[in-house]
Design an enzyme around this catalytic site. Structure first.
Site, short mmCIF file in Angstrom:
data_model
loop_
_atom_site.label_atom_id
_atom_site.label_comp_id
_atom_site.label_asym_id
_atom_site.label_seq_id
_atom_site.Cartn_x
_atom_site.Cartn_y
_atom_site.Cartn_z
N ILE A 158 18.60 -3.42 -15.27
CA ILE A 158 17.40 -2.60 -15.43
C ILE A 158 17.24 -2.18 -16.89
O ILE A 158 16.14 -2.24 -17.46
CB ILE A 158 17.43 -1.38 -14.50
CG1 ILE A 158 17.45 -1.84 -13.04
CG2 ILE A 158 16.23 -0.48 -14.76
CD1 ILE A 158 17.62 -0.70 -12.03
N CYS A 205 22.21 4.21 -16.01
CA CYS A 205 23.67 4.12 -15.95
C CYS A 205 24.16 4.47 -14.55
O CYS A 205 23.48 5.19 -13.81
CB CYS A 205 24.30 5.08 -16.96
SG CYS A 205 23.66 6.76 -16.83
N PRO A 206 25.33 4.00 -14.16
CA PRO A 206 25.92 4.43 -12.89
C PRO A 206 26.39 5.88 -12.99
O PRO A 206 26.57 6.41 -14.10
CB PRO A 206 27.10 3.48 -12.71
CG PRO A 206 27.47 3.09 -14.10
CD PRO A 206 26.19 3.05 -14.89
N SER A 233 17.95 6.76 -12.48
CA SER A 233 19.27 6.23 -12.13
C SER A 233 19.88 7.00 -10.96
O SER A 233 19.67 6.66 -9.80
CB SER A 233 20.20 6.24 -13.35
OG SER A 233 20.34 7.54 -13.88
N ARG A 234 20.61 8.07 -11.25
CA ARG A 234 21.20 8.93 -10.23
C ARG A 234 20.91 10.37 -10.60
O ARG A 234 20.97 10.76 -11.77
CB ARG A 234 22.72 8.71 -10.12
CG ARG A 234 23.12 7.35 -9.56
CD ARG A 234 22.80 7.26 -8.07
NE ARG A 234 23.19 5.98 -7.49
CZ ARG A 234 22.39 4.94 -7.34
NH1 ARG A 234 21.14 5.03 -7.77
NH2 ARG A 234 22.82 3.82 -6.78
N ASP A 258 12.67 10.34 -10.94
CA ASP A 258 12.47 9.75 -9.62
C ASP A 258 13.65 10.07 -8.70
O ASP A 258 13.62 9.76 -7.52
CB ASP A 258 12.30 8.23 -9.73
CG ASP A 258 11.94 7.59 -8.41
OD1 ASP A 258 10.93 8.01 -7.79
OD2 ASP A 258 12.67 6.67 -7.96
N GLU A 263 18.59 15.21 -2.40
CA GLU A 263 17.47 14.44 -1.87
C GLU A 263 17.51 14.43 -0.34
O GLU A 263 18.56 14.12 0.22
CB GLU A 263 17.51 13.00 -2.41
CG GLU A 263 17.35 12.94 -3.91
CD GLU A 263 17.44 11.53 -4.49
OE1 GLU A 263 17.20 11.35 -5.68
OE2 GLU A 263 17.78 10.60 -3.72
N HIS A 285 11.96 9.46 -5.23
CA HIS A 285 12.90 8.33 -5.18
C HIS A 285 12.20 7.07 -4.65
O HIS A 285 12.65 6.42 -3.70
CB HIS A 285 14.10 8.68 -4.28
CG HIS A 285 15.31 7.86 -4.61
ND1 HIS A 285 16.59 8.35 -4.53
CD2 HIS A 285 15.45 6.57 -5.02
CE1 HIS A 285 17.46 7.41 -4.86
NE2 HIS A 285 16.78 6.32 -5.16
#
Length: 319
Positions: A158, A205-206, A233-234, A258, A263, A285
C-alpha cells in the site's frame, strides 16, 4: 468438510456471493458471532472463516475438531498463532487484496483537504453561488499537491502504491520504514525528519510495539502547522488524545482516519468531538471495502481453503 463462516456481515451485505465457498463443503453461515458464542458457533467444524473474531488459547482449545482458520483479512493479530502451531491448526490470510482501494481512500482524504470539493459542493447546494458577486467564488482556500511532500510511514504494497500516485501528482515522496528498501524514486528518512518535512503524513505500517502511538504527542510536535495526518493502517498507531489536542490547538491543519483504537467508534473517542470541525474527517473502516475489493477477497479466501483441502496450503501465517 464442515465449514463455518463466523462474520458474513463484515464481508457482504448481500452484494458479494459466497457461492464458491459453499462448493467446498457443508457450510454454516452466521452474520456475526459475539465472543461468548464463538465456541458454540464453531461447534465440530474443521474449518472456520472469520475476519476479526478473536481466537485465544482458551477458545482454540475448546474447539478440538478445528484444523483450519481462513482469515477474510490481511491482519492476523486476533489469532493466537503460537497455540495454533501447537495444535496443528493452519491459519491463512489474504495479503495485498485491498492495495488499490486503500490507496484510493488515502487520496480521497488528501484531495478533500487540498481541493475542498465537499465544502464547495455544499456551498453551491446552499445557494452560495447564486448569491455570488463574481463568476468564481473561491470562499474556501485550496492548494496544489504538486511540489508538496508526502511522508509515508511503512513501505509495503500500500505504501508503494500511495507513493506512485503521489509522484503522478508531482509530489515529493519521503519514506520511513523498518526494513531497508531499494527505491531511487523516494527518499528514505528518519521518523523525526519525516514529521518535520511532510505536508501530508500517511501511515501504512503494521501495529507493533514500535508503531503503537507513533503518531503521538512527541512526533506531532515536529509537524508544520499546515500538515495533514492520515491513518488507514491500524487505530493504535495513533494516540487519539494527542491528535485531538493538536487539531484543537491548530498545531496541524487536519486529520483523516479510517481506523480507530476502538471499533465501532466509542462514544468517548477524543476525535469524535471534532467531527463537526472542518479539520477532522473519520470514516468507518471502509477503505478496504470497495465492491471489487470484497469480491477479490472472497475469491482468495475460497482459493486458500481449496488449496488447504488439496494438501498444499498457501498464504499461511503459521509456518
Amino acid at each position: 468438510m464442515k465449514i463455518v463462516i463466523l462474520e458474513a456481515k463484515t464481508v457482504s451485505r448481500g452484494d458479494v456471493s459466497f457461492e464458491e465457498l459453499y462448493s467446498l463443503g457443508d457450510v454454516t453461515e452466521y452474520p456475526l458471532t459475539p465472543t461468548d458464542k464463538i465456541v458454540e458457533n464453531v461447534g465440530d467444524a474443521e474449518a472456520v472463516l472469520c475476519n476479526k473474531t478473536p481466537f485465544t488459547e482458551d477458545i482454540l482449545r475448546a474447539c478440538p475438531n478445528l484444523k483450519y482458520i481462513g482469515l477474510c483479512a490481511t491482519g492476523y493479530n486476533n489469532i493466537d498463532l503460537k497455540t495454533c502451531r501447537e495444535l496443528g491448526i493452519t491459519v491463512c490470510n489474504v495479503p495485498a487484496y485491498s492495495t488499490g482501494a486503500v490507496a484510493q481512500q488515502v487520496f480521497s482524504f488528501i484531495l478533500n483537504f487540498f481541493s475542498r470539493t465537499a465544502e464547495y459542493g455544499e456551498f453551491v447546494r446552499d445557494g452560495g453561488w447564486i448569491r455570488s458577486e463574481t463568476f468564481s467564488d473561491f470562499v474556501f482556500p485550496t492548494r496544489e499537491l504538486e511540489g508538496k511532500t508526502i511522508g509515508i510511514i511503512g513501505y509495503g504494497s500500500i505504501g508503494r502504491r500511495v507513493a506512485g500516485i503521489a509522484r503522478a501528482f508531482g509530489m515529493n515522496v519521503i519514506v520511513n520504514t523498518r526494513t531497508a528498501k531499494q527505491d531511487s524514486s523516494v527518499r528514505f528518512v528518519g521518523i523525526k525528519e519525516l514529521f518535520s518535512e511532510a505536508d501530508v503524513i500517511t501511515a501504512h505500517c503494521p501495529l507493533t510495539d514500535e508503531t503503537r502511538g507513533l503518531i503521538g504527542r512527541e512526533n506531532l510536535a515536529y509537524c508544520k502547522p499546515s500538515c495533514i495526518v492520515i491513518n488507514t493502517s491500524r487505530g493504535d498507531v495513533v494516540d487519539e488524545q494527542a491528535l485531538a489536542d493538536a487539531l484543537s490547538e491548530g498545531r496541524i491543519a487536519g486529520a483523516a482516519l479510517d481506523v480507530l483504537q476502538s471499533e465501532p467508534m466509542s462514544a468517548d473517542c477524543p476525535l469524535g468531538k471534532l467531527q463537526n470541525a472542518e479539520n477532522c474527517v473519520i470514516t468507518p473502516h471502509v477503505a478496504w471495502a470497495a465492491l471489487e475489493t470484497r469480491e477479490r477477497l472472497v475469491k482468495t479466501v475460497a482459493e486458500n481453503l481449496r488449496a488447504y483441502i488439496g494438501g498444499n496450503p498457501v498464504n499461511t501465517v503459521t509456518d
